[in-house]
Write an enzyme that holds these catalytic residues in place. Structure first.
Site, PDB file in Angstrom:
ATOM      1  N   GLY A 168       0.828  -1.203   0.000  1.00  0.00           N
ATOM      2  CA  GLY A 168       0.000   0.000   0.000  1.00  0.00           C
ATOM      3  C   GLY A 168       0.860   1.250   0.000  1.00  0.00           C
ATOM      4  O   GLY A 168       2.094   1.181  -0.073  1.00  0.00           O
ATOM      5  N   ARG A 169       0.181   2.373   0.065  1.00  0.00           N
ATOM      6  CA  ARG A 169       0.893   3.643   0.040  1.00  0.00           C
ATOM      7  C   ARG A 169       0.293   4.570   1.083  1.00  0.00           C
ATOM      8  O   ARG A 169      -0.933   4.631   1.225  1.00  0.00           O
ATOM      9  CB  ARG A 169       0.740   4.257  -1.361  1.00  0.00           C
ATOM     10  CG  ARG A 169       1.587   5.480  -1.598  1.00  0.00           C
ATOM     11  CD  ARG A 169       1.559   5.860  -3.056  1.00  0.00           C
ATOM     12  NE  ARG A 169       2.443   5.032  -3.868  1.00  0.00           N
ATOM     13  CZ  ARG A 169       3.768   5.161  -3.901  1.00  0.00           C
ATOM     14  NH1 ARG A 169       4.371   6.058  -3.162  1.00  0.00           N
ATOM     15  NH2 ARG A 169       4.489   4.386  -4.668  1.00  0.00           N
ATOM     16  N   GLY A 170       1.124   5.260   1.832  1.00  0.00           N
ATOM     17  CA  GLY A 170       0.656   6.248   2.800  1.00  0.00           C
ATOM     18  C   GLY A 170       1.098   7.626   2.348  1.00  0.00           C
ATOM     19  O   GLY A 170       1.700   7.770   1.284  1.00  0.00           O
TER      20      GLY A 170
ATOM     21  N   GLY B  99       5.063   7.734   2.133  1.00  0.00           N
ATOM     22  CA  GLY B  99       5.830   6.711   1.415  1.00  0.00           C
ATOM     23  C   GLY B  99       5.027   5.436   1.312  1.00  0.00           C
ATOM     24  O   GLY B  99       3.833   5.402   1.615  1.00  0.00           O
TER      25      GLY B  99
ATOM     26  N   VAL C 180       4.313   1.067   1.724  1.00  0.00           N
ATOM     27  CA  VAL C 180       4.408  -0.052   2.669  1.00  0.00           C
ATOM     28  C   VAL C 180       4.701  -1.305   1.842  1.00  0.00           C
ATOM     29  O   VAL C 180       3.963  -1.623   0.905  1.00  0.00           O
ATOM     30  CB  VAL C 180       3.093  -0.222   3.473  1.00  0.00           C
ATOM     31  CG1 VAL C 180       3.194  -1.411   4.418  1.00  0.00           C
ATOM     32  CG2 VAL C 180       2.776   1.044   4.254  1.00  0.00           C
TER      33      VAL C 180
ATOM     34  N   LYS D 130       7.143  -0.202   6.586  1.00  0.00           N
ATOM     35  CA  LYS D 130       6.610   1.116   6.254  1.00  0.00           C
ATOM     36  C   LYS D 130       7.780   2.060   6.028  1.00  0.00           C
ATOM     37  O   LYS D 130       8.585   2.275   6.925  1.00  0.00           O
ATOM     38  CB  LYS D 130       5.707   1.609   7.389  1.00  0.00           C
ATOM     39  CG  LYS D 130       5.062   2.942   7.094  1.00  0.00           C
ATOM     40  CD  LYS D 130       3.912   3.215   8.028  1.00  0.00           C
ATOM     41  CE  LYS D 130       3.379   4.615   7.803  1.00  0.00           C
ATOM     42  NZ  LYS D 130       2.119   4.857   8.472  1.00  0.00           N
TER      43      LYS D 130
ATOM     44  N   ASP E 197      -7.360   8.581  14.624  1.00  0.00           N
ATOM     45  CA  ASP E 197      -7.451   8.332  13.187  1.00  0.00           C
ATOM     46  C   ASP E 197      -8.139   7.002  12.899  1.00  0.00           C
ATOM     47  O   ASP E 197      -7.734   6.284  12.000  1.00  0.00           O
ATOM     48  CB  ASP E 197      -6.046   8.366  12.571  1.00  0.00           C
ATOM     49  CG  ASP E 197      -6.106   8.542  11.059  1.00  0.00           C
ATOM     50  OD1 ASP E 197      -7.105   9.095  10.564  1.00  0.00           O
ATOM     51  OD2 ASP E 197      -5.153   8.130  10.375  1.00  0.00           O
TER      52      ASP E 197
ATOM     53  N   LYS F  54     -10.261   4.781  11.138  1.00  0.00           N
ATOM     54  CA  LYS F  54     -10.907   4.825   9.822  1.00  0.00           C
ATOM     55  C   LYS F  54     -10.684   3.462   9.161  1.00  0.00           C
ATOM     56  O   LYS F  54      -9.794   2.693   9.584  1.00  0.00           O
ATOM     57  CB  LYS F  54     -10.329   5.944   8.954  1.00  0.00           C
ATOM     58  CG  LYS F  54      -8.842   5.808   8.689  1.00  0.00           C
ATOM     59  CD  LYS F  54      -8.318   6.908   7.792  1.00  0.00           C
ATOM     60  CE  LYS F  54      -6.821   6.786   7.624  1.00  0.00           C
ATOM     61  NZ  LYS F  54      -6.201   7.786   6.811  1.00  0.00           N
TER      62      LYS F  54
ATOM     63  N   ASN G  54      -7.254   1.829   8.340  1.00  0.00           N
ATOM     64  CA  ASN G  54      -6.342   1.497   9.436  1.00  0.00           C
ATOM     65  C   ASN G  54      -6.746   0.241  10.199  1.00  0.00           C
ATOM     66  O   ASN G  54      -6.100  -0.140  11.164  1.00  0.00           O
ATOM     67  CB  ASN G  54      -6.235   2.671  10.415  1.00  0.00           C
ATOM     68  CG  ASN G  54      -5.520   3.841   9.768  1.00  0.00           C
ATOM     69  OD1 ASN G  54      -4.825   3.656   8.771  1.00  0.00           O
ATOM     70  ND2 ASN G  54      -5.705   5.031  10.305  1.00  0.00           N
TER      71      ASN G  54
HETATM   72  N1  LIG Z   1       1.248  -3.877   9.051  1.00  0.00           N
HETATM   73  C1  LIG Z   1       0.714  -3.926   7.833  1.00  0.00           C
HETATM   74  N2  LIG Z   1       0.486  -5.103   7.235  1.00  0.00           N
HETATM   75  C2  LIG Z   1      -0.070  -5.160   6.008  1.00  0.00           C
HETATM   76  N3  LIG Z   1      -0.404  -4.048   5.291  1.00  0.00           N
HETATM   77  C3  LIG Z   1      -0.192  -2.858   5.826  1.00  0.00           C
HETATM   78  C4  LIG Z   1       0.384  -2.715   7.117  1.00  0.00           C
HETATM   79  N4  LIG Z   1       0.469  -1.392   7.397  1.00  0.00           N
HETATM   80  C5  LIG Z   1      -0.033  -0.754   6.327  1.00  0.00           C
HETATM   81  N5  LIG Z   1      -0.427  -1.610   5.367  1.00  0.00           N
HETATM   82  C6  LIG Z   1      -1.035  -1.306   4.057  1.00  0.00           C
HETATM   83  O1  LIG Z   1      -0.465  -0.112   3.559  1.00  0.00           O
HETATM   84  C7  LIG Z   1      -1.458   0.903   3.421  1.00  0.00           C
HETATM   85  C8  LIG Z   1      -0.854   2.254   3.770  1.00  0.00           C
HETATM   86  O2  LIG Z   1      -0.465   2.211   5.126  1.00  0.00           O
HETATM   87  P1  LIG Z   1      -0.099   3.509   5.946  1.00  0.00           P
HETATM   88  O3  LIG Z   1      -0.001   3.196   7.390  1.00  0.00           O
HETATM   89  O4  LIG Z   1       1.077   4.183   5.328  1.00  0.00           O
HETATM   90  O5  LIG Z   1      -1.401   4.293   5.624  1.00  0.00           O
HETATM   91  P2  LIG Z   1      -1.815   5.774   5.793  1.00  0.00           P
HETATM   92  O6  LIG Z   1      -2.957   5.740   6.749  1.00  0.00           O
HETATM   93  O7  LIG Z   1      -2.116   6.371   4.471  1.00  0.00           O
HETATM   94  O8  LIG Z   1      -0.523   6.372   6.436  1.00  0.00           O
HETATM   95  P3  LIG Z   1      -0.229   7.816   6.945  1.00  0.00           P
HETATM   96  O9  LIG Z   1      -1.471   8.233   7.709  1.00  0.00           O
HETATM   97  O10 LIG Z   1       0.975   7.608   7.774  1.00  0.00           O
HETATM   98  O11 LIG Z   1      -0.012   8.596   5.723  1.00  0.00           O
HETATM   99  C9  LIG Z   1      -2.601   0.471   4.339  1.00  0.00           C
HETATM  100  O12 LIG Z   1      -3.835   0.996   3.930  1.00  0.00           O
HETATM  101  C10 LIG Z   1      -2.539  -1.054   4.227  1.00  0.00           C
HETATM  102  O13 LIG Z   1      -3.222  -1.488   3.068  1.00  0.00           O
END
Ligand SMILES: Nc1ncnc2c1ncn2[C@@H]1O[C@H](COP(=O)(O)OP(=O)(O)OP(=O)(O)O)[C@@H](O)[C@H]1O
Length: 435
Positions: free
Chosen positions: A100-102, A105, A107, A122, A217, A219, A222
């Site tokens: 995925g992408r946050g 950056g 993941v 991450k 957060d 949602k 998460n």
């Molecule tokens: N521990 C994990 N295991 C599997 N997939 C994950 C994990 N953490 C994140 N992901 C995947 O990566 C995606 C992006 O995660 P991230 O935590 O960066 O999301 P974000 O809420 O957009 O982050 P941020 O709020 O920090 O920008 C998630 O929606 C999920 O699909």
């Protein structure tokens, strides 16, 4: 990080335990939720690729006692010597695929070269964190909070490290993907299923609140699922440690899930999480959040002024719970000020045995379809089909801010979980190792 315990009287302490122990009726009436694999019938087959038990520790020789079944025998209080507390670096992990992408950056799913274990990595680009003034604080928060929090329904942090360009968090891999991707298949979930997921999330939130952390957060994105289908709350970028008596005023969160006091820039506290829980429960039951609109202004207006329109097919119990969680006045909200007992005893959860739920003894209603952990089958092809390249070796490219060349170092970011934990349930007896 400042951490305070809630008062035993109004917090999670004795009153919470009493709620569990006194209610035999609830225990007897415990919910046995049916199990199905939501996208296929191949329930949790073992992947040969996963059957890796490499005990090598990068050339270090260690000795340990073995039981007849091959388990390591540890004396009480002894840490497992097989796992030296060594700092990790990007090159210790082999990228497998993108998950995925946050906002800072991507993941990745990665494999630890020394152990063959899978983790979610991450990555946060320092340049983008550095350019957003709140980013650095947010990133430290995420690292500190994840380090401190150990709970069955909260994603664990194993390592944190950095190179010149990026920060890395090595997290427990949640192979079940996002809870809401399963909802997209089902559209609306039945009430007993919603009680199960919201129940696990309630226990996770209470754990955070007990540590003085406002999650802020909550949602769909998460809420991830582990291989067995239990919830794993992730992404602590926006969580905040609340000092007793202090309010958090900065605006954060996804607007449809945001509490009115946050949108109105009023002081707020842990009660914001109970509002978001009300939105999440509505979303799971109905298929969309209650306050939607095609502009930010319209959504804010609805959240701050309108009542949720609850469809006729929502049962009186669920309706009552949603209404009590979505109280505009945070003080009147169910769960506010540590009044958790009112949640545990709500009729929506009459069939939930909270003790069993916390011990992961209730069978999850959806078992994610996992035939090969490395294939990340429960993640969007938009990401998993992306080519993954090995993390570039630290190439020392400086970046600039206000015309100045900077090389930010995020002091105190590095983290290695204790050896005991690295060999604990999550790592050895976990669904991951059983597949
Ligand atoms: N521990 C994990 N295991 C599997 N997939 C994950 C994990 N953490 C994140 N992901 C995947 O990566 C995606 C992006 O995660 P991230 O935590 O960066 O999301 P974000 O809420 O957009 O982050 P941020 O709020 O920090 O920008 C998630 O929606 C999920 O699909």
């Amino acid at each position: 990080m400042p951490v305070f315990e809630f008062d035993e009287q109004d917090g999670f302490g004795d009153s919470h335990r009493a709620a569990w122990e006194s209610d035999d009726e609830l225990a007897e009436d415990a919910l046995e939720l049916g199990t199905h694999c939501d996208t296929c019938n191949k329930n949790g087959k073992k992947s040969e690729a996963e059957d890796v038990h490499d005990d090598s520790t990068d050339g270090e020789t260690v000795e340990y006692k073995l039981a007849e079944n091959g388990d390591i025998v540890l004396e009480e209080g002894e840490e497992d010597i097989r796992v030296p507390r060594r700092k990790m670096k990007p090159n210790d992990f082999q990228p497998i695929t993108t998950l995925g992408r946050g906002s800072y950056g991507k993941v990745l799913l990665v494999k630890q070269k020394s152990s063959g274990k899978l983790f979610a990595q991450k990555q946060l680009k320092k340049a983008s964190i550095f350019l957003r003034s709140k980013g650095i604080e947010q990133t430290r928060n995420e690292r500190q909070i994840l380090e401190e929090v150990k709970h069955p329904f909260i994603c664990r942090l194993f390592y944190a490290f950095q190179d010149h360009d990026r920060l890395y968090l090595i997290l427990q891999y949640a192979p079940g993907g996002e809870l809401f991707s399963h909802l997209a298949n089902e559209r609306m979930l039945p009430e007993n299923v919603v009680a199960f997921y919201s129940g696990e999330l309630i226990l996770a939130l209470i754990h955070l609140h007990k540590l003085g952390i406002v999650y802020r957060d909550l949602k769909p994105e998460n809420c991830l699922l582990d291989a067995e289908g239990h919830v794993l709350l992730t992404d602590f970028g926006l969580s905040k440690v609340a000092e007793p008596g202090a309010d958090c005023r900065s605006f954060v969160g996804t607007k449809e899930y945001c509490a009115p006091e946050v949108l109105l820039e009023k002081p707020y506290d842990h009660a914001v999480d109970w509002w978001s829980m009300g939105i999440l429960i509505y979303d799971l039951l109905v298929g969309s959040p209650p306050f939607v609109g095609n502009s930010y202004k319209r959504i804010v207006e609805k959240i701050t002024r309108s009542r949720p329109n609850i469809p006729f097919y929502v049962s009186p119990d669920a309706r009552d719970l949603i209404t009590k969680l979505l109280k505009k006045n945070p003080k009147q909200r169910l769960g506010a000020n540590g009044r958790y007992e009112a949640i545990f005893k709500h009729r929506m959860y009459r069939k939930i045995d909270w003790k069993k739920l916390e011990r992961r003894e209730l069978t999850p209603p959806i078992v994610p379809c996992i035939t090969n952990l490395e294939a990340a089958e429960n993640f969007s092809e938009e990401f998993t089909k992306m080519p993954v390249t090995a993390t570039p070796i630290d190439h020392q490219t400086p970046f600039t801010r206000d015309g100045l060349t900077v090389t930010p170092n995020f002091k105190g970011f590095t983290y290695v979980a204790s050896p005991t934990f690295l060999q604990s349930d999550i790592m050895s007896g976990s669904p991951l190792s059983r597949l």
